[in-house]
Write an enzyme that holds these catalytic residues in place. Structure first.
Site: not given
Length: 522
Positions: A178, A276, A310, A502
């Site tokens: 993405n 993630e 996301c 992160e």
């Protein structure tokens, strides 16, 4: 120390010939095989992707392992100089990178040029600065009542301690489609800044700009073997990379199913893992909010980047008192302002979804909502001459791009909370808007998910705002806003959305091993 460098990269997709980048050289996959790649706006084939396998991965890991002693021992200021040069070259080639990113992924050129590519350069500069300044270590001093000075004698002493962050070794960086180049740079910059070497495995769906990055890395003076990039599928290249015995840590961004598999494989081999993963982010829009601001932001949150984010605002819960008004404003503004079509047109808000396979996935959820009796609306502009047709499942036919993978802005209402359409990540321009009554009900609905990546809360009552924000089970929560990013803050999710944090100092923690060093002063 400063570096001045230049690079020539292809400016036309027809000139892009993707090869693996191993030990500072461009090499064909050992299989000699390539995967088909398509421009999602046209459906036409573009630069084929190497179909690499475990042999290619092994060559890349060996190169990274051989380069690690030199790179990890290099003074931080020298690593930073190379990274700042990478950033400069990204900036210099922003227009080209944005145009080719758009042709490869489907996002608009405007979005890539103003958000994605500049952020890539910013990540390299951010972590070059971190490594130049040095990682802040923790220090401690404790008075001990007694310390053994011989077999039978004890004396008072002081114990001093400090931490030391050291590079871990070879890292595997596996990235999604993405934000192709952005996600590579987000991982790569902190990884190499602290002295690791790595093998990057970008998604096979969008590999073009990551390949172009190899030319930038070489032009910036990146030593051979520090960064190796191997292209291919998850099965043939990604899995061997995760399982390779010389890979010390794995950073993955992508879907939950793949993340669970990677976590199991890497964890069983005692590798450090960062996952993630996906999201189905809720918004709680209270009746006392600034409704105009909320509507505008939630349109952007639902449809920016084709909804392929996301943390997209995919579940919007609106307090019943303003529910109908919110929908009225939402429908009107989308139809007036959201233009879908040619990604190179500055007026286009979003382009096609990334692939034909993803088009099928997104439209399958729309069909499911229709089958369940939900109200499904395609909010296209009736006066847009470029929109030739919208099918019953939301597929759009755009003039001049008849074979592209376009999906209409889709609004779903009158749907059950338990529906898969509400509970599962669609990752497309599809939004569910549902009413709620009380604060308690809103919190319960927002938290009713396997995910926990991001959320937003909207209210002019600051006490309510903070009270509700603190009760949402999400790694990032915005109050009266969405995606106002701060790269010095931690990013990551709960539950199915991931395992670690992160960005900023949290990335430095992940990409290093922490040692505790003790000394005694008698």
């Amino acid at each position: 120390m400063t570096k001045t460098c230049t690079v020539a990269i292809p400016t036309d997709m027809r000139d892009v010939k993707i090869r693996n980048y191993i030990n500072g050289e461009w090499v064909a996959p050992t299989t000699g095989q390539y995967l088909k790649n398509f421009n999602p706006a046209t459906g036409q084939e573009i630069a084929p992707i190497p179909d690499s396998n475990s042999t290619d991965i092994d060559h890349a890991v060996r190169a990274a392992k051989a380069a690690f002693p030199m790179w990890s021992a290099m003074p931080g200021v020298d690593r930073a100089a190379i990274m700042n040069c990478v950033a400069d070259l990204i900036d210099q080639n922003c227009a080209t990178l944005a145009a080719l990113e758009s042709q490869d992924q489907g996002k608009t050129v405007t979005s890539a040029a103003t958000i994605d590519i500049p952020k890539c350069a910013a990540y390299f500069r951010q972590f070059a600065k971190y490594v130049t300044e040095g990682i802040r270590e923790t220090e401690s001093s404790v008075k001990l009542g007694c310390t053994m000075s011989s077999i039978s004698k004890v004396v008072p002493s002081v114990q001093k301690a400090t931490t030391q962050h050291v590079a871990s070794g070879v890292a595997a960086l596996i990235t999604p489609w993405n934000f192709p180049l952005l996600m590579v740079c987000e991982k790569l910059a902190p990884c190499i800044a602290v002295g690791n070497t790595c093998v990057v495995k970008p998604t096979e769906i969008t590999s073009v700009t990551t390949y172009l990055l190899t030319h930038i890395l070489q032009a910036a003076g990146m030593p051979k073997g520090v960064v190796n990039i191997v292209f291919g599928s998850g099965v043939n290249a990604g899995e061997p990379l995760v399982k390779h015995r010389d890979v010390r840590l794995v950073s993955f961004t992508g879907g939950c199913v793949t993340g669970a598999k990677i976590g199991s494989l890497a964890g069983g081999l005692f590798k450090r893992v960062s996952l993630e993963l996906g999201g189905k982010s809720p918004s709680l829009i209270f009746s006392d909010c600034n409704l105009e601001h909320a509507v505008t932001t939630h349109i952007r949150g639902a449809f920016q980047n084709q909804g392929e984010i996301c943390i997209a605002a995919a579940r919007q819960y609106v307090q019943r008192g303003v529910y109908e008004k919110f929908l009225e404003m939402f429908r009107k503004q989308v139809r007036q302002e959201i233009c879908v079509g040619d990604p190179s047109n500055p007026k286009t808000f979003y382009g096609p979804v990334s692939s034909k396979q993803h088009l099928e996935k997104v439209t399958s959820y729309i069909r499911l909502a229709q089958e369940e009796g939900a109200k499904v609306e395609f909010l296209t502009n009736p006066n847009d001459p470029a929109v030739l047709n919208v099918s019953t499942d939301g597929r759009m036919t755009i003039k001049g791009f008849e074979n592209g993978y376009f999906v209409a802005p889709t609004l779903i209402t009158n749907i059950k909370q338990s529906s898969r359409v509400v509970q599962e990540e669609i990752f497309g321009p599809v939004v569910c808007v549902m009413p709620f009554d009380t604060e308690e009900e809103g919190i319960q609905l927002a938290n009713d998910t396997q995910y926990g990546l991001a959320a937003t809360v909207w209210s002019e009552d600051q006490n309510k705002l903070m009270r509700v924000m603190r009760q949402l089970n999400s790694g990032s929560v915005w109050g009266n806003g969405w995606l106002a990013w701060d790269d010095c803050m931690p990013f990551g999710g709960m539950g199915c959305s991931g395992t670690t944090r992160e960005h900023g100092p949290w990335s430095l923690e992940f990409y290093t091993e922490t040692k505790a060093l003790y000394t005694h002063v008698l």
